[in-house]
Write a protein that holds these residues in place. Structure first.
Motif, PDB file in Angstrom:
ATOM      1  N   SER A  15       0.871  -0.693   0.011  1.00  0.00           N
ATOM      2  CA  SER A  15       0.524   0.020  -0.216  1.00  0.00           C
ATOM      3  C   SER A  15       1.041   1.096  -0.001  1.00  0.00           C
ATOM      4  O   SER A  15       1.980   1.171   0.432  1.00  0.00           O
ATOM      5  CB  SER A  15      -0.526  -0.228   1.400  1.00  0.00           C
ATOM      6  OG  SER A  15      -0.171   0.300   2.650  1.00  0.00           O
ATOM      7  N   GLU A  16       0.062   2.397  -0.509  1.00  0.00           N
ATOM      8  CA  GLU A  16       1.590   3.969  -0.390  1.00  0.00           C
ATOM      9  C   GLU A  16       1.812   3.941   1.756  1.00  0.00           C
ATOM     10  O   GLU A  16       2.557   4.544   1.458  1.00  0.00           O
ATOM     11  CB  GLU A  16       0.023   4.882  -0.878  1.00  0.00           C
ATOM     12  CG  GLU A  16      -0.087   4.742  -1.731  1.00  0.00           C
ATOM     13  CD  GLU A  16       1.238   4.754  -2.577  1.00  0.00           C
ATOM     14  OE1 GLU A  16       2.040   5.866  -2.883  1.00  0.00           O
ATOM     15  OE2 GLU A  16       1.473   4.443  -3.650  1.00  0.00           O
ATOM     16  N   ALA A  17       1.319   3.829   1.648  1.00  0.00           N
ATOM     17  CA  ALA A  17       1.738   3.886   3.353  1.00  0.00           C
ATOM     18  C   ALA A  17       2.651   2.575   4.141  1.00  0.00           C
ATOM     19  O   ALA A  17       3.491   3.198   4.530  1.00  0.00           O
ATOM     20  CB  ALA A  17       0.267   3.483   5.013  1.00  0.00           C
ATOM     21  N   GLU A  18       2.523   1.178   3.443  1.00  0.00           N
ATOM     22  CA  GLU A  18       4.167   0.939   3.783  1.00  0.00           C
ATOM     23  C   GLU A  18       4.951   1.189   2.622  1.00  0.00           C
ATOM     24  O   GLU A  18       6.253   1.441   3.348  1.00  0.00           O
ATOM     25  CB  GLU A  18       3.522  -0.453   2.390  1.00  0.00           C
ATOM     26  CG  GLU A  18       2.413  -1.151   3.823  1.00  0.00           C
ATOM     27  CD  GLU A  18       1.829  -2.462   3.708  1.00  0.00           C
ATOM     28  OE1 GLU A  18       1.983  -3.732   3.826  1.00  0.00           O
ATOM     29  OE2 GLU A  18       1.381  -2.858   2.175  1.00  0.00           O
ATOM     30  N   TRP A  19       4.833   1.910   1.255  1.00  0.00           N
ATOM     31  CA  TRP A  19       6.005   2.389   0.374  1.00  0.00           C
ATOM     32  C   TRP A  19       5.996   3.980   1.628  1.00  0.00           C
ATOM     33  O   TRP A  19       7.355   4.391   1.443  1.00  0.00           O
ATOM     34  CB  TRP A  19       5.319   3.685  -0.734  1.00  0.00           C
ATOM     35  CG  TRP A  19       5.097   1.785  -1.519  1.00  0.00           C
ATOM     36  CD1 TRP A  19       4.070   1.895  -2.459  1.00  0.00           C
ATOM     37  CD2 TRP A  19       6.349   1.341  -1.764  1.00  0.00           C
ATOM     38  NE1 TRP A  19       4.929   0.731  -3.091  1.00  0.00           N
ATOM     39  CE2 TRP A  19       5.915  -0.030  -3.162  1.00  0.00           C
ATOM     40  CE3 TRP A  19       7.262   0.957  -1.465  1.00  0.00           C
ATOM     41  CZ2 TRP A  19       6.643  -0.648  -3.890  1.00  0.00           C
ATOM     42  CZ3 TRP A  19       8.430   0.318  -2.291  1.00  0.00           C
ATOM     43  CH2 TRP A  19       7.695  -0.943  -3.371  1.00  0.00           C
ATOM     44  N   ASP A  20       5.217   4.492   2.205  1.00  0.00           N
ATOM     45  CA  ASP A  20       6.127   5.784   3.295  1.00  0.00           C
ATOM     46  C   ASP A  20       7.085   5.084   4.250  1.00  0.00           C
ATOM     47  O   ASP A  20       7.967   5.215   4.121  1.00  0.00           O
ATOM     48  CB  ASP A  20       4.888   6.029   3.355  1.00  0.00           C
ATOM     49  CG  ASP A  20       3.946   6.939   3.267  1.00  0.00           C
ATOM     50  OD1 ASP A  20       4.286   7.619   1.956  1.00  0.00           O
ATOM     51  OD2 ASP A  20       3.012   7.150   3.186  1.00  0.00           O
ATOM     52  N   PHE A  21       6.829   3.959   4.352  1.00  0.00           N
ATOM     53  CA  PHE A  21       7.547   3.023   5.431  1.00  0.00           C
ATOM     54  C   PHE A  21       8.785   2.396   4.972  1.00  0.00           C
ATOM     55  O   PHE A  21       9.402   2.822   5.250  1.00  0.00           O
ATOM     56  CB  PHE A  21       7.140   1.598   6.225  1.00  0.00           C
ATOM     57  CG  PHE A  21       8.088   0.565   6.943  1.00  0.00           C
ATOM     58  CD1 PHE A  21       7.689   1.485   8.185  1.00  0.00           C
ATOM     59  CD2 PHE A  21       7.998   0.053   6.832  1.00  0.00           C
ATOM     60  CE1 PHE A  21       9.192   0.995   9.311  1.00  0.00           C
ATOM     61  CE2 PHE A  21       9.501  -0.362   6.975  1.00  0.00           C
ATOM     62  CZ  PHE A  21       9.446  -0.359   8.862  1.00  0.00           C
ATOM     63  N   VAL A  22       8.743   2.285   3.408  1.00  0.00           N
ATOM     64  CA  VAL A  22      10.180   1.568   2.971  1.00  0.00           C
ATOM     65  C   VAL A  22      10.784   3.115   3.092  1.00  0.00           C
ATOM     66  O   VAL A  22      12.610   2.885   3.152  1.00  0.00           O
ATOM     67  CB  VAL A  22       9.899   1.366   1.752  1.00  0.00           C
ATOM     68  CG1 VAL A  22      11.142   0.643   0.836  1.00  0.00           C
ATOM     69  CG2 VAL A  22       8.531  -0.523   1.496  1.00  0.00           C
ATOM     70  N   HIS A  23      10.058   4.082   1.982  1.00  0.00           N
ATOM     71  CA  HIS A  23      11.197   5.190   2.031  1.00  0.00           C
ATOM     72  C   HIS A  23      11.561   6.038   3.361  1.00  0.00           C
ATOM     73  O   HIS A  23      12.439   6.380   3.603  1.00  0.00           O
ATOM     74  CB  HIS A  23      10.316   5.947   0.944  1.00  0.00           C
ATOM     75  CG  HIS A  23      10.841   7.145   1.112  1.00  0.00           C
ATOM     76  ND1 HIS A  23      10.870   8.911   1.592  1.00  0.00           N
ATOM     77  CD2 HIS A  23      12.099   7.308   0.011  1.00  0.00           C
ATOM     78  CE1 HIS A  23      12.378   8.969   1.803  1.00  0.00           C
ATOM     79  NE2 HIS A  23      12.175   9.503   0.130  1.00  0.00           N
ATOM     80  N   ALA A  24      11.030   6.253   4.121  1.00  0.00           N
ATOM     81  CA  ALA A  24      11.163   6.252   5.523  1.00  0.00           C
ATOM     82  C   ALA A  24      12.752   5.140   5.952  1.00  0.00           C
ATOM     83  O   ALA A  24      13.098   5.908   6.540  1.00  0.00           O
ATOM     84  CB  ALA A  24      10.424   6.144   6.152  1.00  0.00           C
ATOM     85  N   CYS A  25      12.550   4.089   5.797  1.00  0.00           N
ATOM     86  CA  CYS A  25      13.659   3.625   6.611  1.00  0.00           C
ATOM     87  C   CYS A  25      14.936   3.400   5.482  1.00  0.00           C
ATOM     88  O   CYS A  25      16.377   3.467   6.259  1.00  0.00           O
ATOM     89  CB  CYS A  25      13.274   1.806   6.484  1.00  0.00           C
ATOM     90  SG  CYS A  25      12.135   1.250   7.420  1.00  0.00           S
TER      91      CYS A  25
END
Length: 374
Positions: A214-224
């Motif tokens: 999801s876009e929220a999970e992509w937010d997490f991927v980029h934050a990491c």
């Protein structure tokens, strides 16, 4: 005019570019390179200005191409020439801008001179002939494949540079335990203990393809991903938009493993799949966990490659810490054409000495592999 410079890859149809690719190497696809541009990860004030070179036929169809960038610094290349630039500055020679044929921020070997070899050779010669007139100090071609090496070897003015990376090879393992059984006893125990330490912290893993996040999970991927740079005091190369664009354009090539503790994601590793290879690219964690980096970036990838029958796992540049985990030394090559004759002569001498050191380093690394003898 047979040669054309593209400042936006999106101005060329994806099918025309991808038709020039010889292998299933995902980093060269139109979708990947155009996503870098369209997301603002390259271009603008990044110091990476797209300047792709095309060799056209009489009907203006591309016969060959170089994925190329005007560079005003040497960040994100992984073939380090800072000392060359500093020597030029002391001597009053302009080193930047230079022209780089490479995949931005990606130390992965593959085709660089795209298309039929005759057309690629003509394009290469045309580009080098125009460097001085364009105020460019040289052309650099990083992390080449054997086809490019054959085209560049012996070509007048070109200098070869060696490097060393560590890649894991699948020797027909049935599962991770079968891989462990191939290691010497002490190393086998070390790897098993590291995996147990991670499991003991209540961490489990969830593999996803690009369309499954999801876009929220992509937010997490980029934050990491971004945090990996920020803890070193550096700005991340890739924008958040890049990940969404890539997931939209080539989701089938994306593999993300999420590390979870108590159902909450705490770390991730981002990889791409192409042909028979897994390419580990980005890692990040938002908290400290003992041995989690080794598990997420290496052991999970090895496990995944074995389960899917992939033959090679390229986990990125650098790292003797890969050696004791079964990653073998692999010689990489890059090629450099320098316009200034004095600079070319000085660099040639440096590379001759460096070459001996790299080959010796690779030989010593080979002797330190953890595999059982015989």
């Amino acid at each position: 005019m047979p040669m054309l410079t593209l400042s936006r890859l999106s101005d060329l149809a994806a099918s025309a570019w991808d038709a020039l690719l010889p292998t299933a190497q995902p980093f060269l696809r139109h979708a990947f390179l155009a996503a870098l541009e369209d997301s603002g990860s390259v271009g603008g004030r990044s110091g990476w200005q797209p300047a792709h070179r095309l060799w056209l036929d009489d009907w203006e169809r591309p016969l060959a191409a170089l994925p190329a960038y005007l560079k005003r610094h040497s960040y994100g290349e992984y073939v380090f020439d800072w000392s060359w630039a500093e020597a030029c500055q002391r001597a009053g020679i302009a080193y930047y801008p230079k022209l780089l044929c490479a995949v931005p921020f990606t130390p992965v070997g593959g085709a660089r001179l795209l298309g039929e070899s005759g057309a690629a050779g003509r394009l290469l010669d045309a580009v080098t002939a125009g460097l001085e007139q364009q105020g460019l100090s040289g052309l650099h071609v990083n992390f080449t494949d054997p086809a490019a090496d054959a085209l560049l070897e012996g070509r007048e003015g070109w200098l070869e540079r060696l490097g060393c990376q560590f890649h894991w090879r699948n020797r027909g393992y049935r599962d991770f335990q079968d891989f462990l059984d191939a290691l010497a006893s002490r190393k086998r125990k070390q790897l098993r203990k590291e995996r147990e330490q991670v499991a003991g912290q209540g961490i489990d893993f969830d593999w996803r393809e690009g369309h499954q996040l999801s876009e929220a999970e992509w937010d997490f991927v980029h934050a990491c991903y971004a945090n990996t740079y920020r803890v070193r005091g550096q700005a991340p190369y890739l924008t958040r938009a890049f990940f969404s664009l890539l997931a939209e354009r080539m989701p089938e090539a994306i593999r993300v493993v999420l590390a979870r503790q108590g159902g909450k994601p705490v770390a991730m590793a981002f990889s791409l799949v192409g042909g028979d290879s897994l390419y580990g690219r980005y890692w990040g964690c938002l908290a400290e966990f003992d041995r989690l980096h080794f598990e997420t970036c290496f052991y999970q990838g090895i496990d995944y490659a074995i389960a899917r029958g992939l033959q090679r796992f390229d986990a990125g540049a650098q790292g003797e810490h890969k050696l004791i985990r079964g990653f073998e030394p692999v010689i990489t090559r890059s090629w450099h054409y320098l316009v200034h004759p004095g600079l070319r002569h000085a660099v040639a001498g440096f590379l001759e000495q460096e070459r001996a050191g790299v080959l010796d380093y690779a030989r010593q690394a080979q002797e330190l592999l953890p595999y059982r003898q015989g």
